[in-house]
Design a protein around this motif. Structure first.
Motif, PDB file in Angstrom:
ATOM      1  N   ARG A 299      -5.509  -7.516 -16.480  1.00 24.97           N
ATOM      2  CA  ARG A 299      -4.683  -8.682 -16.804  1.00 24.97           C
ATOM      3  C   ARG A 299      -3.212  -8.293 -16.698  1.00 24.97           C
ATOM      4  N   PHE A 300      -2.398  -9.251 -16.268  1.00 20.15           N
ATOM      5  CA  PHE A 300      -0.959  -9.020 -16.294  1.00 20.15           C
ATOM      6  C   PHE A 300      -0.245 -10.305 -16.686  1.00 20.15           C
ATOM      7  N   ASN A 301       0.903 -10.121 -17.266  1.00 19.16           N
ATOM      8  CA  ASN A 301       1.735 -11.239 -17.704  1.00 19.16           C
ATOM      9  C   ASN A 301       3.194 -10.831 -17.499  1.00 19.16           C
ATOM     10  N   ILE A 302       3.955 -11.690 -16.819  1.00 20.91           N
ATOM     11  CA  ILE A 302       5.352 -11.408 -16.513  1.00 20.91           C
ATOM     12  C   ILE A 302       6.210 -12.538 -17.075  1.00 20.91           C
ATOM     13  N   GLU A 303       7.248 -12.183 -17.824  1.00 20.00           N
ATOM     14  CA  GLU A 303       8.209 -13.146 -18.359  1.00 20.00           C
ATOM     15  C   GLU A 303       9.607 -12.565 -18.192  1.00 20.00           C
TER      16      GLU A 303
END
Length: 723
Positions: free
Chosen positions: A288-292
């Motif tokens: 999983r990845f999440n970019i903000e």
């Protein structure tokens, strides 16, 4: 001449007379069938013909073998495939029902979109060409009233293979009033879920950005990916928003963001991007990845993209099995708060977690082995004192690495009279290293922590004559944790919550950099009630008593003032919940100190059913310098929607700061929905301000036409015709 009184002709009987499709099957049912001259077949009265997935109903069918044509007298109903129905007064078609002309026809697609024309030409079973046509997804009643909206066109061509509508000379009308003209239009039919083209536009009016319009354009790059571009133009900004999605055999990704040049920040571009994804890896692992990320701190709030004041980007790999858990993650935090500096926060974090369960047959119970590695890094290189506590002891740029391993054995017995006894014993090893720690704390240490706990529960159940079940469960835990307080900075366990979830825990700190030491007793009572009518309620009360107050190496207390865990005796925990069958829910939790003054309180009420969806939240937190809260927080929040009538739904939200006696945010909106249109009007006001923000008011209007690639799943909105 043959005149049977009720004929059923199968394929074998029809082929000599009608010479229907040689590669398919056919079936004809009629009240009367007449064969004249050996080449003409006439079927009358409730005629129904089935051929190659098509079904035709009519009052009369005449087949002329010499010209290989069908003359059909209506009213005619032709079910063409799975989603198209053609209604007509009369028709001339070939024997395959694929080519010909229908007069006074109306085409209904997917029980939503309707196309009416004086004449419909069918070609190859794929193209339907309508002349002097009207297109609408609104329900058309027999009273002859004009539909809410319609497209009048010189010609409409429907391609059944590509499922597209090609419209020439299109005039868009609201009621009888023409409001727009398009020489040519291409629209998807209702069965298409993905088609390149414009989406419903929205009008916006903002006190910060002025009056503007958003016109989304959807691009179907392929079956597995798409891109939506939304130009946003107003008095104060020129913005391009985007959303990209792609599916893979093992997962998918989605990115959204925007680029802006506006008059709020002159001579500077503004932008943000949010992204997320999940992929299935071999051996049950999940990535999983999440970019903000955002270019300036006020951008998200100025454009109402998000209310986040801290951004989190993370990539992780995890595997969860019945008796094993593995996870590795890299996380980066960025603060948008004006009073915080990302360089002095532990913004770069690495974590590795492993846990394995065993069930030894000789020993019984469960053996749990765990390992954890944690490291966080501050980008600041200055060795200056921080104001996290009253003691000048730690550096603003300190970095911490911790390795923890533990082994715990747990087993539960049921004793005489139904008493449940649980035993837990374990050993933990911790090694912690601090870089740039300052002068008053150690740079590294290692210690071993033994622990043991005995838990007793005595569930008591009773069912009344009315079928109501009561379950009362007294509970007691006696625990001991060895070792001494560590001379290291408190970076991970700075916030501790005391609730019913950790009442019976050996340590209530958020992470293993802190542990409760010495002996303690946790005791409480839970009561649950279950009624046959669906009413359920629970209530929990509990408290903790310790042999000594938990203190840091400098003498200060480890737990904050508002945690409810300070001193040798904790605050009293009260928690309860009520659930009803009609959708009403009430949840509350609070802490009371020795003088029965509130330390912390929160409550949530909700009511949800087919008509109403309401929620209200209240939270109260006392001032706590140790948690960087200089003043108390007391706040109400309301949100909800109510279906005012068959087609109208209203919604509202309000967030109110009781402590400062001012509103934080408020909004109201109304939506009109029927089978052919969605109209949403909303207004919101943000009252907060800071060094980078100012209050703003936003108004938006969105109109969406149903029937084109937008199915009406909820039939309760469909209008009814008056009888």
């Amino acid at each position: 001449m043959i005149r049977p009184f009720r004929s059923l002709l199968s394929l074998l009987a029809l082929l000599p007379a009608m010479a229907l499709a040689q590669d398919g099957g056919a079936l004809l049912i009629a009240d009367d069938v007449l064969i004249e001259g050996g080449g003409t077949l006439i079927a009358t009265g409730n005629v129904e013909a089935v051929h190659d997935g098509q079904r035709l109903k009519a009052q009369r069918i005449t087949y002329d073998k010499a010209i290989d044509r069908l003359e059909i007298t209506g009213p005619i109903t032709l079910f063409d495939g799975d989603y198209t129905t053609v209604l007509a007064d009369a028709a001339e078609l070939d024997r395959d029902l694929r080519n010909g002309i229908l007069s006074g026809a109306r085409v209904v697609m997917d029980d939503q979109l309707q196309l009416a024309a004086t004449q419909v030409n069918r070609k190859d079973g794929r193209y339907s060409q309508l002349y002097k046509a009207a297109v609408t997804s609104c329900r058309v009643c027999a009273d002859g009233k004009t539909p809410l909206w319609q497209i009048r066109a010189r010609r409409v061509i429907h391609d059944a293979e590509t499922r597209q509508l090609y419209i020439d000379g299109a005039q868009f009308r609201v009621g009888p009033l023409p409001i727009a003209y398009f020489p040519r239009l291409r629209l998807p039919d209702p069965t298409v879920t993905r088609a390149t083209g414009f989406l419903a536009p929205s009008l916006y009016n903002s006190s910060l950005l002025g009056f503007g319009i958003k016109v989304p354009y959807f691009i179907a790059i392929g079956d597995d990916k798409d891109l939506t571009l939304t130009p946003y133009y107003s008095d104060m900004t020129r913005t391009l928003e985007f959303r990209y999605r792609q599916s893979f055999a093992s997962g998918g990704i989605e990115f959204e963001g925007a680029f802006s040049r506006d008059d709020l920040v002159r001579r500077d571009n503004r932008a943000y991007v949010f992204g997320r994804g999940v992929f299935a890896l071999p051996q049950d692992y999940v990535l999983r990845f999440n970019i903000e990320a955002v270019k300036d701190d006020a951008y998200l709030v100025d454009y109402n993209y998000s209310d986040k004041d801290r951004l989190q980007s993370e990539i992780s790999v995890e595997r969860v099995r019945r008796d094993e858990w593995r996870r590795a993650a890299l996380t980066y935090f960025h603060t948008l708060r004006p009073d915080e500096d990302s360089s002095t926060l532990p913004s770069s974090v690495a974590n590795f977690d492993y846990e394995k369960r065993y069930f030894p047959t000789r020993l019984g119970g469960e053996l749990r082995l765990a390992a954890e590695a944690h490291s966080h890094y501050r980008w600041s290189s200055e060795i200056t004192d921080t104001d996290l506590t009253d003691f000048d002891r730690f550096s603003d740029g300190r970095d911490v690495t911790r390795i923890t391993t533990s082994a715990d054995w747990m087993r539960t017995w049921t004793l005489l009279g139904g008493l449940r006894a649980g035993l837990q014993t374990g050993l933990a090893f911790d090694h912690i290293r601090v870089n740039d720690a300052g002068t008053t704390s150690r740079s590294s240490l290692s210690d071993v922590t033994p622990s043991t706990a005995l838990t007793l529960r005595y569930p008591l159940a009773k069912t009344t004559s009315r079928g109501v079940t009561h379950l009362i469960e007294p509970m007691l835990q006696l625990a001991w944790v060895g070792g001494e307080t560590r001379n290291i900075p408190d970076d991970e366990s700075t916030r501790t919550e005391f609730d019913e979830g950790n009442l019976l825990s050996i340590s209530r700190f958020a992470a293993a950099d802190r542990r409760e030491r010495g002996a303690n007793a946790a005791y409480g009572l839970s009561w649950s009630r279950f009624a046959p009518a669906g009413l359920r309620s629970t209530f929990v009360v509990g408290q903790i008593a310790r042999e000594r107050t938990q203190r840091d190496w400098d003498g200060g207390q480890s737990f904050s003032q508002s945690s409810g865990l300070r001193g040798s005796t904790s605050d009293v925990l009260l928690a309860g919940q009520i659930l009803t069958r009609n959708g009403l829910s009430l949840t509350a939790r609070g802490l009371l100190d020795g003088a029965f003054d509130t330390t912390k309180a929160e409550a949530r009420a909700g009511w949800r059913n087919a008509v109403v969806d309401l929620g209200a939240t209240y939270i109260w937190l006392r001032e706590d310098p140790q948690e960087e809260r200089p003043s108390e927080i007391s706040e109400w929040a309301f949100d909800g929607s109510y279906r005012l009538s068959r087609h109208w739904t209203g919604n509202a939200e309000w967030r109110y700061d009781v402590a400062s006696d001012r509103s934080v945010r408020a909004g109201v909106g109304v939506t009109y929905t029927n089978e052919c249109v969605d109209v949403s009007l909303s207004a919101s006001r943000r009252f907060t301000s800071s060094t980078i923000l100012e209050p703003s008011t936003d108004i938006s209007l969105t109109v969406g036409l149903r029937g084109f690639s937008a199915r009406t799943e909820d039939k309760s909105y469909v209008r009814e015709c008056k009888k």
